[in-house]
Enzyme design. Structure first.
Site, PDB file in Angstrom:
ATOM      1  N   LYS A 113      13.256   1.763  -2.081  1.00  0.00           N
ATOM      2  CA  LYS A 113      12.746   1.130  -3.284  1.00  0.00           C
ATOM      3  C   LYS A 113      13.723   1.104  -4.283  1.00  0.00           C
ATOM      4  CE  LYS A 113       7.674   1.592  -2.682  1.00  0.00           C
ATOM      5  NZ  LYS A 113       6.535   2.234  -3.395  1.00  0.00           N
ATOM      6  N   LYS A 194       6.235  -5.225  11.497  1.00  0.00           N
ATOM      7  CA  LYS A 194       4.766  -5.134  11.213  1.00  0.00           C
ATOM      8  C   LYS A 194       4.145  -5.702  10.009  1.00  0.00           C
ATOM      9  CE  LYS A 194       1.809  -0.986  10.093  1.00  0.00           C
ATOM     10  NZ  LYS A 194       1.583   0.370   9.555  1.00  0.00           N
ATOM     11  N   LYS A 197       2.166  -6.072   3.466  1.00  0.00           N
ATOM     12  CA  LYS A 197       1.396  -6.648   2.339  1.00  0.00           C
ATOM     13  C   LYS A 197       2.199  -6.937   0.977  1.00  0.00           C
ATOM     14  CE  LYS A 197      -1.063  -3.225  -0.260  1.00  0.00           C
ATOM     15  NZ  LYS A 197      -1.651  -1.875  -0.468  1.00  0.00           N
TER      16      LYS A 197
END
Ligand code: TRP
Length: 332
Positions: A113, A194, A197
């Site tokens: 991040k 995967k 979101k």
């Protein structure tokens, strides 16, 4: 016997999708009857990166309402918002003081991040300490999380153990792994990844609140392989690709069909027809969730959330009090 306590948190960012539902939320719905469950919308985690305030406010309610719409019963499980219980932030600080910097700098999620941010907020570095506080605040034994969170959970255990050895037994050390039996849903546009979101591609995920016609279109456009039809034979010349496996997995998870039933229904089916069936199944499964969502979001959701945090507040207060006392912080 009292039931073991389960805690899990969900960030109010991005859109909850069928991967979240089949992989996690459905599992929570089952757990709520066997354990004392706390499900928490972690808004204090969300603001470790900038969030547009009005959007964040709406997102918190959306996620909470979706949990209820998916089958979390707020009379059975505790559904709450993190910032409503000040103990999360308070314990977060106290635990920050026993956490070596090196432990935090090692976290892979932090490294990922922070590589994407121009200025790295210190909240991003401290994110896992707040997560540890969430869990330890309620002395939770079980923490159902995805693989991407196992490093944070391991850190939670390290922080709990370090605190306990410095100040005496205070925190329950949570179990590292929970056997999660949920489907692992992959991205429709990229079945090697995967379903996420935060992915931006419009054909990647099916949101739980997606318009149903749009959702069906996304399935019809999903990436498959160049075989003409479904072939379950593992020894086939061209074995089934990840995209087709993913679609079959989605159908099976929504329908609850056995492997035999799946074979009977899908063996030899052309991909276009396979997709139609999956699209129908997804739309049919999302419809009642969306109907319930509309009721909940326009009903007494805020009261429900308030009742959730009120119910659990004494547990949080007691942990904060005990932690302060152990550390010698003023706690008369
Ligand atoms: N970090 C978790 C995630 O991004 C969310 C979270 C915050 C959480 N606090 C938690 C999960 C406590 C489990 C327990 O998915």
């Amino acid at each position: 016997m009292t039931k073991a306590r389960v805690f899990s948190g969900v960030q109010p960012t991005g859109h909850l999708h069928i991967g979240n539902y089949l992989g996690a939320i459905q599992n929570f719905v089952r757990l709520q009857h066997d354990y004392e469950c706390i499900f928490c919308v972690v808004d204090l985690h969300a603001v470790t990166v900038y969030q547009e305030p009005a959007e964040l406010r709406a997102k918190i309610r959306e996620i909470a309402a979706l949990f209820i719409a998916c089958g979390i019963d707020p009379k059975v499980a505790t559904l709450m918002v993190q910032s409503s219980v000040s103990g999360h932030a308070e314990l977060g600080w106290l635990l920050t003081c026993v956490t070596p910097l090196g432990w935090l700098e090692r976290m892979t999620q932090y490294k990922d991040k922070s590589a994407k941010q121009e200025t790295i907020g210190s909240g991003l570095l401290n994110y896992p300490v707040l997560m540890a506080a969430d869990i330890l605040l309620y002395q939770a034994k079980i923490v159902p999380v995805g693989d991407d969170q196992s490093q944070h959970l391991e850190l939670t255990r390290d922080i709990a153990q370090r605190f306990n050895s410095l100040y005496g037994d205070t925190f329950t050390v949570p179990a590292t792994k929970l056997p999660t039996h949920g489907a692992r849903v992959m991205g429709l546009d990229d079945p090697e990844k995967k379903m996420s979101k935060s992915a931006t591609g419009t054909g990647h995920a099916i949101g739980l609140l997606d318009d149903l016609a749009q959702a069906k279109k996304k399935i019809m456009r999903a990436t498959t392989d160049s075989n003409p039809a479904v072939d379950f034979d593992p020894g086939a010349k061209n074995p089934m690709g990840a995209g087709v496996r993913n679609l079959l997995g989605i159908y099976q998870a929504f329908s609850g069909a056995s492997n035999d039933e799946m074979q009977a229904q899908f063996a030899g089916l052309r991909y276009g027809d396979l997709k139609k069936k999956v699209a129908e199944m997804v739309a049919q499964s999302l419809e009642p969730i969306q109907a319930r969502y509309r009721e909940v979001i326009s009903g007494n959701l805020d009261e429900i959330l308030r009742a959730g945090s009120d119910r659990i507040l004494p547990v949080a207060n007691e942990t904060v009090r005990l932690t302060k006392e152990r550390m010698g912080v003023y706690a008369p």
